[in-house]
Design a protein around this motif. Structure first.
Motif, PDB file in Angstrom:
ATOM      1  N   UNK A 303       0.832  -1.225   0.000  1.00  0.00           N
ATOM      2  CA  UNK A 303       0.000   0.000   0.000  1.00  0.00           C
ATOM      3  C   UNK A 303       0.857   1.262   0.000  1.00  0.00           C
ATOM      4  N   UNK A 304       1.924   1.230  -0.747  1.00  0.00           N
ATOM      5  CA  UNK A 304       2.752   2.442  -0.828  1.00  0.00           C
ATOM      6  C   UNK A 304       4.006   2.164  -1.627  1.00  0.00           C
ATOM      7  N   UNK A 305       4.783   3.208  -1.766  1.00  0.00           N
ATOM      8  CA  UNK A 305       6.046   3.087  -2.480  1.00  0.00           C
ATOM      9  C   UNK A 305       7.181   3.467  -1.545  1.00  0.00           C
ATOM     10  N   UNK A 306       8.356   2.917  -1.824  1.00  0.00           N
ATOM     11  CA  UNK A 306       9.528   3.262  -1.024  1.00  0.00           C
ATOM     12  C   UNK A 306       9.951   4.690  -1.332  1.00  0.00           C
ATOM     13  N   UNK A 307      10.280   5.466  -0.295  1.00  0.00           N
ATOM     14  CA  UNK A 307      10.598   6.884  -0.522  1.00  0.00           C
ATOM     15  C   UNK A 307      11.848   7.064  -1.384  1.00  0.00           C
ATOM     16  N   UNK A 308      11.709   7.876  -2.420  1.00  0.00           N
ATOM     17  CA  UNK A 308      12.834   8.167  -3.303  1.00  0.00           C
ATOM     18  C   UNK A 308      13.835   9.050  -2.554  1.00  0.00           C
ATOM     19  N   UNK A 309      15.096   8.830  -2.793  1.00  0.00           N
ATOM     20  CA  UNK A 309      16.223   9.597  -2.245  1.00  0.00           C
ATOM     21  C   UNK A 309      16.490   9.291  -0.768  1.00  0.00           C
ATOM     22  N   UNK A 310      15.646   8.512  -0.144  1.00  0.00           N
ATOM     23  CA  UNK A 310      15.912   8.146   1.253  1.00  0.00           C
ATOM     24  C   UNK A 310      16.044   6.637   1.431  1.00  0.00           C
ATOM     25  N   UNK A 311      15.899   5.885   0.349  1.00  0.00           N
ATOM     26  CA  UNK A 311      15.948   4.425   0.421  1.00  0.00           C
ATOM     27  C   UNK A 311      17.273   3.925  -0.144  1.00  0.00           C
ATOM     28  N   UNK A 312      17.907   3.031   0.598  1.00  0.00           N
ATOM     29  CA  UNK A 312      19.187   2.461   0.171  1.00  0.00           C
ATOM     30  C   UNK A 312      19.185   0.965   0.454  1.00  0.00           C
ATOM     31  N   UNK A 313      19.863   0.222  -0.432  1.00  0.00           N
ATOM     32  CA  UNK A 313      19.992  -1.226  -0.260  1.00  0.00           C
ATOM     33  C   UNK A 313      21.432  -1.536   0.125  1.00  0.00           C
ATOM     34  N   UNK A 314      21.579  -2.344   1.152  1.00  0.00           N
ATOM     35  CA  UNK A 314      22.891  -2.738   1.634  1.00  0.00           C
ATOM     36  C   UNK A 314      23.002  -4.259   1.622  1.00  0.00           C
ATOM     37  N   UNK A 315      24.247  -4.718   1.787  1.00  0.00           N
ATOM     38  CA  UNK A 315      24.485  -6.141   1.980  1.00  0.00           C
ATOM     39  C   UNK A 315      23.827  -6.994   0.901  1.00  0.00           C
ATOM     40  N   UNK A 316      24.077  -6.607  -0.391  1.00  0.00           N
ATOM     41  CA  UNK A 316      23.565  -7.366  -1.535  1.00  0.00           C
ATOM     42  C   UNK A 316      22.033  -7.462  -1.502  1.00  0.00           C
ATOM     43  N   UNK A 317      21.420  -6.299  -1.145  1.00  0.00           N
ATOM     44  CA  UNK A 317      19.956  -6.131  -1.101  1.00  0.00           C
ATOM     45  C   UNK A 317      19.291  -6.943   0.005  1.00  0.00           C
ATOM     46  N   UNK A 318      20.083  -7.505   0.901  1.00  0.00           N
ATOM     47  CA  UNK A 318      19.490  -8.223   2.028  1.00  0.00           C
ATOM     48  C   UNK A 318      19.043  -7.264   3.127  1.00  0.00           C
ATOM     49  N   UNK A 319      19.539  -6.025   3.080  1.00  0.00           N
ATOM     50  CA  UNK A 319      19.176  -5.009   4.066  1.00  0.00           C
ATOM     51  C   UNK A 319      18.577  -3.815   3.347  1.00  0.00           C
ATOM     52  N   UNK A 320      17.407  -3.387   3.796  1.00  0.00           N
ATOM     53  CA  UNK A 320      16.743  -2.183   3.296  1.00  0.00           C
ATOM     54  C   UNK A 320      16.897  -1.094   4.348  1.00  0.00           C
ATOM     55  N   UNK A 321      17.410   0.068   3.937  1.00  0.00           N
ATOM     56  CA  UNK A 321      17.583   1.180   4.873  1.00  0.00           C
ATOM     57  C   UNK A 321      16.809   2.394   4.374  1.00  0.00           C
ATOM     58  N   UNK A 322      16.110   3.047   5.290  1.00  0.00           N
ATOM     59  CA  UNK A 322      15.431   4.314   5.015  1.00  0.00           C
ATOM     60  C   UNK A 322      15.964   5.317   6.022  1.00  0.00           C
TER      61      UNK A 322
END
Length: 1116
Positions: A303-322
């Motif tokens: 029910x939404x989208x990940x915020x642009x410019x504040x979303x980062x993927x770490x650890x080969x996309x195993x970690x999502x950071x906002x």
């Protein structure tokens, strides 16, 4: 018109003025009370709320404050008074509340753990600091543990636990080996947020003895390490029957099969989990899955989208950071693990809570007696924070009453304040996640206006930019501010200028006419103050000639130009930058007034060059990119794969294209067996291709090299590839240029162009030579010969057609069936002479000869044509000479007639005809004799005029050298020429042919005559010869002539005539050199004998002409 200070209207602000707005906001944020005026304390510096200290160093707890009179300081510890005088290790800094605990000499940091609060107090009130929690940092050691080797099957999942000791602050975790090298991580192997090392599936190369988890405690600069973990990865297929019988599945790590399997999550567990994070922090969500093949992780927000410019993927996309998470980031996040065998998902419900944060923080309030005011303390959080007020550090509920104060929730309202109303108020906003504490004083003063900006301050501003004229002021009540321009100017209007609340006058777009003196006037009921400010407007600095984009070849020189125009009162400095940093300290870089020159450009010199022109007021810059290009670097890493008998795949890695795209690759080969050191062109492929399928020939020891090509040229060749020797095979082709020609009448010489070593396809190259007569029924006769280029067949009949073929063979077999070519055995001289030779005389210089062809069999060779020998009978005077001049004409092919041109008229000729083949001439036909008819004679050999008298002239001549017949007579024509060179009447005279002298009489004396003289035969008149002569004059005439000749005027006239004649001769000479013709030549050309005109070529009737001198004893 008088304007009171007010906030600027929005129409005066724009995004482009963001730095200006920030500057103004800083000035407007609070009205500063001069320190020479009485005021309550203000905390200016304090230690952080959560203060982790290094136990090896002294503890310093900061508390700084200002006020009038200067404040005194006191501390509480864990809510009770902290008497620093009773603790010898604690000292307070003079004039400050900062504490220093000397634990380096004695004492322990743990003794001073606790919650500290500072109070700064004077007669106007008390300000308090935050609660400062003091905790010493900790870096405990790992507990000793005995770690067993982990043995597991290839393909199983694995988690290596770290479980570091609890430290303060928490340590940073990483995995290394005994050599302090970080362990490589990938989509298959990675470290989790908790520090554990996760393997989605293990491989044999994961076997090692030194998996070590390290914990780094940054505060104390220490690193602790766990005991090494040993991992052994084996395959059940490698176990022998004995080991397999003695080991059970329980002795392996886990019990999962090593076969391929869909993903499952190693962390987090289950299908769903929850995560709570505070507003402003970094939200980190983690999903690590196992499976074979290795799963890939995907993230979505339901029910939404990940915020642009504040979303980062770490650890080969195993970690999502906002980052900078807000309440809007709450919701359900789904991680999906997928591989070829299936997918699995996990839902993480995220709730964002919030410690209190300010909406409106209370600000210091300066009021004059009798004024009204308000303090507002407004905060938000999740859950919503509770607001409480304190007065001078004491809860306001138990503080003394003040009739001028009324509390309304987050607002305190003041009315009709008096000096006793001065105090420091604290607002505390708190919830379960934290608190905010703000001090704000109420200071009741009565002060006339002051202006703090220095008098006669000079501002210099660049034209078309905002100008900000400062007028820092203070007064209580708050003064009103007016601005004037010039000595007698009126108040400045707000529609042109912007008047800010802090007193600053803003000119949004300063122009040249903005230059002048401005006066700031501050007024309140207690007085007035004013100040003059001076403004100068300067021309902007501009770069009128910017550096331009350049593409240069390595090793050349490039120049960038930067011409700056500036205000004459400002001194600019021009600086060159490369890639936004300083130029390299290299002598190749030269900077003069307007240019940057880079000599001997190298690859590292490519980049962005910026010209920066700075003055004290402005700065401008312009940039240009330098691209350094060159021929490509050679390809490398040549590799041969898919090695077959007739093909191989060559792959390579392109070298650097040096900023010019590679358009193609050229592949060459060397045959080390047959032509070592010689490289041949193999093929070319497009520049985007780095592999090529190459066609090969058998029995060749190949090496390959590759060259790259771009717009600047061709690279050096790559290093040669490894050698590849192809297997031997039968030849693919036969020799070319096969011919059969006899060198003798009884042989057949068969020749061919042999195959080269590359074409031989194997060892033992030979040739099978086959031949048979074309028109016979004989079988093929064959002979195998070595690697030569000819074979001679002896004993053949003369000039017989043969069918010939030459086939290549080697130790592996024969080449394909060769083509059959036609040849002939050797030729012999023709046996028969042409018959029925007869001559038809066309005119006095041309005759036509006819003959019958000889039988083909008698030619005994390739018919090349017929040859006519002809000669002229010698005269009696030359009859005894032994050399007879014979002429030869050859007529190609099978012609049976031909023309003999260039004969002499009135002559006796003899000829014969012979047939010619490749061997030579056949016998001559019987001689045929013919005579040419008379022709016109040539001109008389000479003409002389002798014995001139008054009325006669005698002519003497020699007959024509070529009479071309019997002379019948001579014709003499003559006519007089007068003094104007006009010709008189023509006299025609016939003279017998036997005469060689003739006298003309009855001529006029002293007269010039022109003579025309030619001979005649029955064929007509010949060419003429001309001459001129003058009869003599009598003595009286001669005397008169002498008298005239001695006169001066006559001598001058003759000189003039001589000069004119000389000029005419020069003109004639020039015209002749340009190709002009004399009229006599034109006349001779016009009257040329038609019988001796050049003959046009026909279809071979006129043969090839040759002149021979034969030695003969015959007399004619």
């Amino acid at each position: 018109m008088q304007l009171k200070i007010m906030m600027p209207k929005k129409k005066h602000l724009s995004a482009g003025r963001a730095p200006l707005i920030l500057f103004l906001c800083q000035m407007i944020s609070a009205l500063e009370v001069p320190l020479d005026l009485v005021q309550p304390p203000t905390i200016t510096q304090q230690s952080p709320k959560d203060y982790i200290i290094d136990p090896r160093e002294n503890i310093v707890i900061q508390c700084e404050a200002k006020g009038k009179p200067p404040p005194s300081f006191s501390w509480t510890r864990n809510g009770t008074h902290f008497d620093i005088d009773k603790d010898p290790l604690v000292t307070m800094k003079s004039g400050s509340g900062t504490l220093t605990v000397n634990i380096m000499s004695e004492g322990k940091a743990e003794t001073y753990e606790g919650v500290y609060q500072c109070t700064a107090r004077n007669e106007r009130g008390a300000a308090i600091s935050n609660n400062i929690v003091i905790r010493p940092s900790r870096s405990p050691l790992w507990t000793k543990e005995k770690l067993e080797r982990i043995t597991l099957r290839n393909g199983q999942s694995l988690v290596l636990p770290c479980r570091p000791p609890v430290g303060l602050p928490p340590p940073i975790i990483f995995w290394m080996d005994n050599s302090f090298q970080r362990l490589p991580q990938s989509e298959r192997v990675s470290q989790g947020l908790n520090g554990d090392l996760y393997f989605s599936n293990v491989l044999p190369e994961d076997t090692r003895e030194d998996y070590i988890c390290y914990a780094r405690f940054n505060h104390t600069q220490t690193i602790q390490q766990k005991q090494p973990i040993s991992v052994k990865v084996i395959s059940v297929d490698e176990l022998n029957d004995t080991i397999a019988a003695n080991l059970s599945d329980t002795e392996f790590y886990g019990a999962k099969s090593h076969r391929e399997r869909p993903p499952t999550f190693l962390t987090p567990e289950g299908n769903a989990s929850r995560k709570e994070e505070l507003r402003g922090n970094v939200l980190s969500l983690e999903c690590i899955a196992e499976g074979l093949p290795t799963p890939i992780i995907y993230w979505i927000k339901e029910d939404g989208t990940l915020p642009i410019n504040r979303t980062f993927y770490r650890n080969f996309k195993k970690t999502l950071q906002i980052v900078q998470v807000t309440e809007a980031d709450s919701g359900n996040y789904q991680c999906i693990a997928k591989n070829a065998l299936g997918a699995i998902h996990h839902i993480i419900s995220v709730t964002v809570k919030a410690a209190p944060y300010w909406i409106i923080a209370p600000q210091n309030l300066v009021l004059s007696p009798g004024e009204d005011g308000t303090l507002i303390c407004r905060a938000n959080g999740n859950p919503k924070p509770r607001i409480s007020w304190l007065l001078n550090g004491v809860l306001i509920e138990i503080a003394p009453d003040d009739p001028s104060r009324k509390i309304d929730g987050d607002t305190i309202i003041f009315s009709n304040v008096q000096e006793r109303s001065s105090a420091v108020y604290q607002c505390n906003a708190s919830n379960e996640y934290g608190y905010l504490l703000a001090n704000a004083f109420v200071n009741v003063l009565a002060e006339p206006p002051r202006i703090f900006t220095s008098a006669d301050t000079l501002y210099q501003v660049i034209a078309n930019r905002p100008a900000l004229l400062d007028c820092a002021f203070f007064g209580s009540p708050l003064p009103t501010i007016e601005w004037f321009k010039g000595a007698k100017g009126s108040a400045l209007r707000e529609d042109i200028y912007v008047l800010h609340e802090n007193g600053t006058l803003e000119i949004p777009v300063a122009q040249k006419d903005s230059t002048g003196t401005y006066t700031c006037v501050a007024r309140n009921k207690l007085g007035m103050a004013k100040n003059d400010i001076h403004l100068e407007i300067k021309d902007p600095t501009r770069i009128i000639k910017q550096p331009e984009y350049a593409v240069v070849q390595r090793g050349s020189t490039v120049s960038f130009e930067c011409i700056v125009k500036h205000d004459h009162t400002l001194i600019p400095t021009v600086t060159w930058l490369k890639d936004h940093g300083e130029l390299p300290s290299d002598g190749r870089f030269t900077v003069d007034k307007d240019h940057l020159v880079v000599a001997d450009v190298s690859d590292d010199d490519g980049g962005t060059y910026t010209c920066v022109a700075n003055t004290t007021l402005d700065s401008v810059s312009a940039s240009a990119v330098l691209s350094v290009v060159d021929v490509p670097n050679p390809p490398f890493d040549l590799e041969l794969t898919d090695q077959l008998d007739r093909s191989v795949q060559l792959s390579w890695t392109p070298g650097d294209d040096n900023n010019s795209p590679i358009t193609k690759f050229i592949i060459e080969y060397e045959d080390a067996m047959h032509e070592p050191g010689l490289w041949h062109h193999q093929t070319e492929v497009p520049g985007a291709q780095t592999t090529a399928q190459l066609k090969l020939s058998p029995y060749v020891n190949y090496s390959f090299r590759v060259m790259a090509v771009n717009s600047l040229g061709r690279s050096l060749p790559s290093e040669a590839s490894e050698q590849y020797l192809t297997k031997a095979a039968e030849p693919d082709k036969n020799p070319t240029a096969v011919e059969g020609l006899g060198s003798e009448p009884d042989n057949l010489v068969i020749t061919w162009k042999p195959l080269n070593g590359f074409e031989s396809n194997g060892p033992g190259l030979q040739y099978k030579v086959s031949w048979r007569q074309k028109d016979g029924d004989d079988e093929w006769t064959s002979m195998v010969v070595a690697d030569v280029s000819k074979y001679i067949v002896s004993g053949t009949p003369t000039f017989v057609p043969y069918l010939i073929k030459v086939q290549a063979l080697n130790d592996a077999g024969f080449a394909p069936e060769p083509a059959v070519v036609l040849g002939h055995s050797g030729e012999d001289l023709p046996m028969v002479a042409p018959g029925n030779v007869h001559v038809n005389v066309v005119n006095s210089t041309l005759a036509e000869v006819h003959w019958d062809p000889v039988p083909l069999k008698s030619i005994r060779g390739h018919l090349q044509g017929y040859r006519i020998y002809y000669w002229k009978a010698q005269s009696s005077s030359t009859r005894n000479r032994r050399h007879i001049e014979k002429k030869i004409l050859t007529f190609q092919g099978s012609k049976t007639h031909g023309m003999l041109p260039g004969l002499e008229p009135f002559s006796h000729y003899t000829l014969n005809v012979r047939v010619v083949n490749g061997k030579g001439e056949g016998p001559a036909s019987p001689d045929r004799v013919f005579n040419t008819p008379e022709g016109v004679p040539s001109a008389p050999s000479s003409l002389k005029i002798v014995n001139p008298t008054l009325d006669s002239l005698t002519l003497e001549w020699e007959p024509p050298s070529h009479p071309n017949g019997i002379l019948t007579e001579y014709t003499l024509k003559y006519q007089p020429i007068n003094s104007t060179h006009e010709l008189g009447p023509l006299v025609d005279l016939k003279i017998p042919a036997n005469k060689t002298r003739w006298t003309l009489k009855n001529l006029s004396f002293s007269t010039r005559y022109k003579f025309y003289f030619y001979a005649q035969t029955v064929a007509g008149s010949g060419s003429q010869i001309t001459e001129e002569a003058i009869t003599t004059m009598d003595e009286a005439m001669a005397s008169r002539q002498v008298d005239i000749a001695t006169q001066g005027w006559f001598i001058g006239l003759m000189c003039a005539v001589a000069l004119l004649i000389l000029i005419l001769l020069i003109v004639c000479f020039i015209r002749r050199n340009k190709g002009g013709k004399y009229p006599v030549k034109e006349k001779e050309d016009a009257h040329a004998d038609p019988e001796i005109q050049p003959m046009k070529e026909d279809d071979g009737t006129f043969g090839e002409y040759r002149l021979f001198s034969f030695v003969s004893s015959a007399s004619f």
